[in-house]
Design a protein around this motif. Sequence first.
Motif, PDB file in Angstrom:
ATOM      1  N   THR A 191       4.482  12.458  -2.637  1.00 26.90           N
ATOM      2  CA  THR A 191       3.338  12.110  -1.795  1.00 26.90           C
ATOM      3  C   THR A 191       2.223  11.510  -2.640  1.00 26.90           C
ATOM      4  N   SER A 192       2.426  11.429  -3.932  1.00 25.19           N
ATOM      5  CA  SER A 192       1.356  11.051  -4.850  1.00 25.19           C
ATOM      6  C   SER A 192       0.954   9.577  -4.766  1.00 25.19           C
ATOM      7  N   CYS A 193       1.797   8.742  -4.165  1.00 26.08           N
ATOM      8  CA  CYS A 193       1.540   7.297  -4.192  1.00 26.08           C
ATOM      9  C   CYS A 193       0.585   6.816  -3.114  1.00 26.08           C
ATOM     10  N   ALA A 194       0.502   7.521  -2.002  1.00 26.03           N
ATOM     11  CA  ALA A 194      -0.113   6.908  -0.824  1.00 26.03           C
ATOM     12  C   ALA A 194      -1.080   7.825  -0.089  1.00 26.03           C
ATOM     13  N   TRP A 195      -2.000   8.471  -0.839  1.00 24.43           N
ATOM     14  CA  TRP A 195      -3.076   9.190  -0.168  1.00 24.43           C
ATOM     15  C   TRP A 195      -3.921   8.183   0.603  1.00 24.43           C
ATOM     16  N   LEU A 203      -2.159   2.139  -4.668  1.00 25.93           N
ATOM     17  CA  LEU A 203      -0.910   2.408  -3.970  1.00 25.93           C
ATOM     18  C   LEU A 203       0.235   1.618  -4.589  1.00 25.93           C
ATOM     19  N   THR A 204       0.002   0.339  -4.833  1.00 25.40           N
ATOM     20  CA  THR A 204       1.042  -0.537  -5.388  1.00 25.40           C
ATOM     21  C   THR A 204       1.442  -0.104  -6.790  1.00 25.40           C
ATOM     22  N   GLN A 205       0.460   0.227  -7.609  1.00 24.73           N
ATOM     23  CA  GLN A 205       0.745   0.621  -8.985  1.00 24.73           C
ATOM     24  C   GLN A 205       1.497   1.953  -9.031  1.00 24.73           C
ATOM     25  N   ARG A 231      -0.124  -2.073   7.965  1.00 22.37           N
ATOM     26  CA  ARG A 231      -0.175  -2.842   6.714  1.00 22.37           C
ATOM     27  C   ARG A 231       0.313  -2.008   5.530  1.00 22.37           C
ATOM     28  N   ARG A 232      -0.155  -0.769   5.432  1.00 23.80           N
ATOM     29  CA  ARG A 232       0.207   0.066   4.290  1.00 23.80           C
ATOM     30  C   ARG A 232       1.684   0.461   4.331  1.00 23.80           C
ATOM     31  N   CYS A 233       2.177   0.816   5.517  1.00 22.94           N
ATOM     32  CA  CYS A 233       3.600   1.158   5.631  1.00 22.94           C
ATOM     33  C   CYS A 233       4.468  -0.056   5.315  1.00 22.94           C
ATOM     34  N   GLY A 234       4.020  -1.229   5.749  1.00 22.89           N
ATOM     35  CA  GLY A 234       4.761  -2.451   5.429  1.00 22.89           C
ATOM     36  C   GLY A 234       4.788  -2.717   3.936  1.00 22.89           C
ATOM     37  N   LYS A 238       8.280  -2.545   1.804  1.00 21.32           N
ATOM     38  CA  LYS A 238       8.686  -3.732   1.049  1.00 21.32           C
ATOM     39  C   LYS A 238       8.931  -3.376  -0.415  1.00 21.32           C
ATOM     40  N   MET A 239       8.090  -2.502  -0.963  1.00 22.92           N
ATOM     41  CA  MET A 239       8.228  -2.128  -2.371  1.00 22.92           C
ATOM     42  C   MET A 239       9.454  -1.268  -2.620  1.00 22.92           C
ATOM     43  N   ILE A 240       9.706  -0.293  -1.720  1.00 21.13           N
ATOM     44  CA  ILE A 240      10.795   0.658  -1.979  1.00 21.13           C
ATOM     45  C   ILE A 240      12.146   0.136  -1.497  1.00 21.13           C
ATOM     46  N   GLY A 241      12.127  -0.923  -0.684  1.00 15.72           N
ATOM     47  CA  GLY A 241      13.382  -1.498  -0.229  1.00 15.72           C
ATOM     48  C   GLY A 241      13.930  -0.808   1.007  1.00 15.72           C
ATOM     49  N   PRO A 242      15.005  -1.356   1.579  1.00 18.21           N
ATOM     50  CA  PRO A 242      15.524  -0.858   2.857  1.00 18.21           C
ATOM     51  C   PRO A 242      16.278   0.462   2.774  1.00 18.21           C
TER      52      PRO A 242
END
Length: 441
Positions: A191-195, A203-205, A231-234, A238-242
């Motif tokens: 959960t650390s990436c997306a507070w 978030l991206t880093q 936007r954030r979920c997208g 996109k970063m983590i892949g399908p």
Amino acid sequence: MLRNKIINLTVRDVRFPTSLEQHGSDAMHTDPDYSVAYVVIETTNAELKGYGLTFTVGKGTEIVVCAVKALSSLVVGRTLEEIVSNFRGFYRLLSSDGQMRWIGPEKGVIQLATAAILNAVWDLWARAEGKPLWKLLVDMDPAQLIRCIDFRYITDALTEQEALDILIKAREGNQTREEQMLREGYPAYTTSCAWLGYTDQQLTQLCSDALAQGWTKFKVKVGADIQDDIRRCGLIRKMIGPNNILMVDANQRWDVAEAVAWVTSLAEFRPLWIEEPTCPDDILGHAFISKALAPIGIGVATGEQCHNRVMFKQFLQASALQFVQIDSCRVGSVNENLAIVLMAAKFNVPVCPHAGGVGLCELVQHLILFDYIAVSASLHNRMCEYVDHLHEHFRSPTNIRNACYMPPTDPGFSCEMLEESVQKHQFPDGEVWKNIRKQDK
């Protein structure tokens, strides 16, 4: 086990100013300061102490401390042997005091205080036996373990005999599963990436770093603004892949119909679950949301603010959740979590514990190891939350390897804090808080 009389119980208010950097921020808790009511139990054996805690997010911790002090007279003067020989009775003593139970019963501040004390007692017991808590539980005779559980109010969902049968059945193959856990660890998600308070750059880093470290399961905080969530979920998807797993968590933000509509708008990102979509006490509301979201393949997860085993019973009976999120401090410690884990096994609902905070990862790892080795024997759709904050303040911090919790080996419940950290962060007079007051002036 030696005769160990409890001669003292102390409790301190320890807070970490996590709000300064928005760690832990979500749709309902915008500025949390991760905190604990930290309990230490002393015995006549100077070498044997028990350490426990309950988690809060800042203000109000002093109220939990008062409740711990009020309950301490029920603990001091008893021996460890006296407590564990009738652990069900001791649990009832704390939770059902004729006057104190009025400000519960088995909920709210009084239950948080009960959890802090009982966590320390379980830590004391595991230390006395020279085992990490998960191993103490795994090795325990099923009949003895059953005697630690208060079945009052839940026998319409799980009887003592049914619980005993589950434990006995799970003994088949348990040694193999224990060896597997020691070798591979228990799967975790981050959960650390997306507070919610993090910028897109943060978030991206953080997400990029987590992927590089082998994480495959990610949770995103949602609920404040629908367009921002999309936007954030997208961005995360996109970063983590399908193929990697995504979950979303609203922290009780919505009304029932609003939750269905909002989550439906996020369905394109294929979240495994929506966590705490509405009021944590609304069992029928969760049931409605579960039924509405089932056709689009999104489950409901909840439990971190579920008061007690009775509420979990009703959630399970009403098919109101698809993922049980036990918490090591919200309900009555190990005793009550044993009941919840066993009920979840009977209803065939996976347990995916709530962790994070301060100390919750250290505590709950023991419970989920016990669940896999000695109860459920399954890893299907199962994972334990991990948040990479504040572990450096513990004598036996969590050990994550390949995005898995590696089983603790030190005796106890892993929640002994470093005394230097406790003193520096004690509220309001610890060095950290004195410096913050100076900066505010």
